[in-house]
Structures are given as C-alpha cells and as structure tokens.
Design a protein around this motif. Sequence first.
Motif, PDB file in Angstrom:
ATOM      1  N   CYS A 128      -3.081   6.032   2.767  1.00 22.40           N
ATOM      2  CA  CYS A 128      -3.913   5.607   1.645  1.00 22.40           C
ATOM      3  C   CYS A 128      -5.384   5.875   1.944  1.00 22.40           C
ATOM      4  O   CYS A 128      -5.781   6.074   3.099  1.00 22.40           O
ATOM      5  CB  CYS A 128      -3.711   4.121   1.367  1.00 22.40           C
ATOM      6  SG  CYS A 128      -4.110   3.056   2.760  1.00 22.40           S
TER       7      CYS A 128
ATOM      8  N   SER B  56      -2.972   4.378  -2.948  1.00 24.08           N
ATOM      9  CA  SER B  56      -3.747   3.133  -2.972  1.00 24.08           C
ATOM     10  C   SER B  56      -5.178   3.347  -2.470  1.00 24.08           C
ATOM     11  O   SER B  56      -5.459   4.243  -1.664  1.00 24.08           O
ATOM     12  CB  SER B  56      -3.079   2.073  -2.099  1.00 24.08           C
ATOM     13  OG  SER B  56      -1.788   1.748  -2.568  1.00 24.08           O
TER      14      SER B  56
ATOM     15  N   VAL C  97      -7.766   0.958  -0.441  1.00 28.25           N
ATOM     16  CA  VAL C  97      -7.777  -0.289   0.319  1.00 28.25           C
ATOM     17  C   VAL C  97      -9.164  -0.517   0.909  1.00 28.25           C
ATOM     18  O   VAL C  97      -9.671   0.321   1.654  1.00 28.25           O
ATOM     19  CB  VAL C  97      -6.737  -0.263   1.451  1.00 28.25           C
ATOM     20  CG1 VAL C  97      -6.790  -1.557   2.256  1.00 28.25           C
ATOM     21  CG2 VAL C  97      -5.334  -0.052   0.881  1.00 28.25           C
TER      22      VAL C  97
ATOM     23  N   ALA D  72       0.825  -1.212   0.000  1.00 30.01           N
ATOM     24  CA  ALA D  72       0.000   0.000   0.000  1.00 30.01           C
ATOM     25  C   ALA D  72       0.856   1.258   0.000  1.00 30.01           C
ATOM     26  O   ALA D  72       1.881   1.338   0.683  1.00 30.01           O
ATOM     27  CB  ALA D  72      -0.923   0.003   1.215  1.00 30.01           C
TER      28      ALA D  72
END
Length: 306
Positions: free
Chosen positions: A43, A11, A13, A7
């Motif tokens: 992220c 990113s 997630v 990550a």
Amino acid sequence: RSLVSRATGRSLVLIDEICRGTETAKGTCIAGSIIERLDDVGCLGIVSTHLHGIFDLPLSLNNTDFKAMGAEVVNGCIQPTWRLMDGICRESLAFQTARKEGMPDLIIKRAEELYLTMSRSNKQTSSTAHHGPSVGYSNVNGLVGMPDSLGNMFEPPSGTFGLLRKDVESIVTAICKDKLLDLYNKRSISELVEVVCVTVGAREQPPPSTVGRSSIYIIIRRDNKLYVGQQTDDLVGRLGAHRSKEGMQDATILYIVVPGKSVACQLETLLINQLPSKGFKLINKADGKHRNFGMSVTSGEAMAAH
C-alpha cells in the motif's frame, strides 16, 4: 488491528507516532512488524515516528524508503523546514520546542546533561554496524514512505571496514582534543569544549543540531579512502553534495561540531596533514597546503601557520 487486517495494495495508510503508547522496546518491535506487513501488502503510506530503534531492526523490506524532516536556523533558533529529505535523522527538536513553550531553562539544561550522559553510554555499548551512530539520538520525523528497496540496509559492514571506522574515529578524536586543548591554553577559544565524534551512516542524515554550527567531517569511502572537510552552517547540504558524486553514495561520515569557522579550518588542515602519517589514504591530501588557517607540515612536524 484495522490497518493491518484491512489494508490492500490500493490503500492509503497514514500513521503518526506508531506504537508510542507502550514500553519503548516492545513498542518498537511491534511497529517494525506492522511496517513489514504494510510493506508486504504494497500500500501507499507514510508512518512517522520518534522510535528511531525501528531503523536498527533487521526488517525485511522491499517497497519502503526512509525520509527525515529538514531543519534550518531562523533568528538564531533551529526550526523544521517542513520539507522531507532522503535519509534517517536520529535527533529531535525536543529541547528547542521545550524552550519555545516556556519550560524553565534549569529543567532544559539538566535534561541536556542527562542526554549527554545517555549518549556517552550508548556510544560505549553500540555495535559496529555502519548504519548506527556513535551517539544515540532521537528522531525528528523518521518517515517510512515509498518506494525503494532497503533489503540490505541492516547488514553489518565487513570486519575490515568496521575496524577502519573505529580507528579513524579514535585518531580523529584524539587529534582534535589535543588541538582544542592547545587553543584553549593559548586563549584562542574561550572555553574547552567536549569533542564528540558522531557517525552518520550511508542512508542517514546529520541531526538538526548541526544546523548553523561549524564542524569538521571525514568521509570514509567504500574503497577505504578518506576525505576531510569543514563547513560553517549546513552539514546536511554539504554531505548531500558529496553523496551526489561517484563513489560517495554509500560513504560513511564522521563529524565533530567545533567552536567557529577558524577552528574548523585549523582542524581540517591539521587532519589532512596528520592522517596520512597514521596510515590512512586521503583523496584530498593536497588541500592541506592551501589553507589560510591551520597547520602545515615542516620537517616532519606539524607547525602552526598564520
């Protein structure tokens, strides 16, 4: 492993039911560590969980916010709204879902008995941290999203505030128990209900079980003044309105579910009239004189007013 090692700040997630495949306590701590890692990476993401113990860990977070799933009553049943709201909810829709899927009622009733027993045990052993509830609940969809600093969320309250909350809870519970017993003896209510006083921390939301039910609530402000109120079916909405006002944003709330609006009105007025005599400062003391149902103070004694 792939998530935490790959990550980056660019990113996205998405994690559903993080760390649910192992022993609960250690799984909760692994989940907390993963969330800290993703928070540090910066992220964008959502982590959904029923491991509400995550919210009690001393996590170091700078870019994380907590959300919960809303609920409403549809045809007499509590259902999720599929809309996120700010705060933490510590109760699931497990019993409602089990009934919907055809689980025998005998099994569910026994599960509810066991849950109440576990809740009492949790209440006796819980710490005085203001973000923790007096009764343990499992989370509907506690979501970790973006982007608000929660670095101070897990700090315990000062000793004075912690003692105040305990005193308020003890006295409110005693007053409500006495009144409900009196109403039961007078046949004003059909059955004697258990009085359970639940704490909702400054960043928490009431559980879905409060939807469609009457309750009385006490708001404890940071200046140690109290507000006493009652509501019929939307405790989440009512508390949201209170928290939007100045001085209420970080307030702790205590609530008790009661059998019907009339009882809620009586208890509200009774508490407004009796709490000041116990040494508490109320910001809505005058409300006790303007109720159609409840109690008024006459010659220093609380008398029934009809």
